[in-house]
Design an enzyme around this catalytic site. Structure first.
Site, PDB file in Angstrom:
ATOM      1  N   ALA B 101       0.823  -1.213   0.000  1.00  0.00           N
ATOM      2  CA  ALA B 101       0.000   0.000   0.000  1.00  0.00           C
ATOM      3  C   ALA B 101       0.858   1.263   0.000  1.00  0.00           C
ATOM      4  CB  ALA B 101      -0.912   0.006   1.216  1.00  0.00           C
ATOM      5  N   LYS B 102       2.130   1.131   0.360  1.00  0.00           N
ATOM      6  CA  LYS B 102       3.074   2.262   0.377  1.00  0.00           C
ATOM      7  C   LYS B 102       2.483   3.455   1.122  1.00  0.00           C
ATOM      8  CE  LYS B 102       5.552   0.669  -3.746  1.00  0.00           C
ATOM      9  NZ  LYS B 102       4.744  -0.516  -4.117  1.00  0.00           N
ATOM     10  N   ARG B 103       1.883   3.185   2.283  1.00  0.00           N
ATOM     11  CA  ARG B 103       1.271   4.242   3.066  1.00  0.00           C
ATOM     12  C   ARG B 103       2.321   5.043   3.825  1.00  0.00           C
ATOM     13  NH1 ARG B 103      -2.404   3.036  -0.075  1.00  0.00           N
ATOM     14  NH2 ARG B 103      -4.457   2.327   0.617  1.00  0.00           N
TER      15      ARG B 103
END
Lengths: 283, 283
Positions: B101-103
């Site tokens: 998700a590369k949050r």
């Protein structure tokens, strides 16, 4: 009209650069006190009502709202359905929607995030999206392609409002700020690539404002995070354009639980947005 | 057991470090050809079936799967419901779920993203999450708190596989890699903070592997993105641990539309995962 043109028109029409954040903070939502052990779908419904209340209260008072994706995502698929409803309602009310998702990825994955938010039939329709540039300029480009094709914009993380932001942002801020402003300069007075510049680093904001004449800033950190109105307003150009200044929880939640708030959230938030507008104008 | 211990056990048990990506690419989903003008909910249902097919095909063959959040988000709330189902099914089948998700965000917003994925009752349950460190170390910490409290892990973006990754990663890679490995060194042989290191920069991977003895790597870029098995395997320690090597579309989609694929996606994907395992072992 391009996103930059629409944004300038909305700020002039509203006579304020205040952008109201929509952060549906599960523990403090209006109506939360009446539920002893709410399910996630029940909280998602409260979040939806809260988001729609902020939209009602903001309409006609400010140019833009900024839904925070994280708080909706934490409420599961029902939370994301609430986010979609809030985005649609805000755009229908004439508010610009700045989707605060801080997305970033490569190639077709970046395009998928952009299509979720910035395309003509996006399920979570936004006028602009916050994006992280850390993966590289080639990963901002897919977002920019979808944004420009649909007259939408982006706000690229440049210098955020948190205390630790300097550590991995300062080494790249000169190159990144030049890259952003150069992209915009090719396109006109203001371009589609904004920048997130926190209100909590006054000297940095002043330097970036001078270095980036073609770039709109999105300025978090005003109020609850410790930045004063005067600190936030150094991000404005002399003509009063060039920055959206965000107030989120300060403009939408009481500092302690309040029966007045629960009884009439729209009225309470409308009054608080009015007071925040006045505070910003006076600062 | 901590995430790092569970990951090591799963790699040893599976006798491979292959992680299968789940990228529900709307145009190529099994069954897509039979629908002339699908609605978004119809595509979300195809994405759900595709994700469950990958889970079935991967079970017993690999230690982990990596759902790509973007492709589910592009399909709206129904797509996010499909993502939730796929995460739940994968964990029930004994696969580790790496949520891609590369949050990244600050304070309570970061906590909300972490609770969406890494908490005991997360709506999108993952064993680890990819996160962006660009906002600063104080913004990784809320993710780490939730992860550790629930024996989950993180993979921090460090040097991604795309051509432009050097520009804003290289200026911070030494400090960031030291920070990550030091966090882990305090906690034991391997710690909960992994790093994303693409297979497409062989010399960088070698240097980072030497510099980060306490850190698991997540290695995209093998196969479709141009990294060879040998390039990807430089991220392994001599004991064969320390890296998960990802194959996504190469292991789950035919290069051209195929009736065999549409007729039996589980069988087709199972065979392709077996071939990818063998390719990685031989490389």
């Amino acid at each position: 009209m391009s996103f930059a043109e629409r944004l300038a028109a909305a700020v002039i029409h509203s006579d304020t650069c205040l952008c109201v954040g929509i952060d549906p903070w599960a523990d403090r939502l209006p109506g939360r006190g009446a539920l002893s052990n709410p399910t996630r779908p029940e909280l998602a419904e409260l979040a939806r009502r809260f988001g729609l209340a902020v939209v009602d209260a903001a309409t006609g008072q400010v140019p833009a709202v900024k839904p925070q994706f994280a708080f909706f995502e934490a409420l599961g698929p029902e939370g994301m359905a609430a986010l979609a409803d809030v985005c649609v309602a805000a755009r229908a009310a004439g508010l610009l929607v700045i989707g605060d998702a801080k997305r970033g990825d490569i190639g077709s994955t970046a395009t998928a995030y952009a299509e979720a938010t910035l395309s003509a039939h996006a399920p979570f329709p936004c006028d602009a999206l916050t994006v992280s540039p850390f993966l590289g300029p080639d990963t901002v480009e897919p977002f920019l392609s979808v944004a420009e094709a649909n007259d939408r914009g982006l706000f690229v993380l440049l210098r955020t409002s948190n205390p630790g932001s300097a550590r991995w942002q300062e080494p790249v801020v000169t190159d990144l700020s030049s890259w952003i402003d150069a992209q915009n300069a090719e396109r006109g007075e203001y371009g589609p690539l904004g920048a997130v510049v926190g209100a909590t680093h006054r000297d940095v904001s002043l330097a970036l404002r001078a270095a980036m004449p073609h770039t709109w800033f999105l300025v978090p950190g005003f109020g609850a995070q410790g930045g004063s109105a005067a600190d936030a307003k150094v991000a404005l150009r002399p003509d009063g354009l060039g920055a959206l200044i965000v107030s989120a929880r300060g403009a939408t939640f009481p500092s302690v639980p309040s029966p007045d708030y629960d009884a009439n959230p729209v009225g309470w938030i409308r009054a608080r947005i009015g007071a925040t507008r006045a505070e910003l104008a006076a600062g």
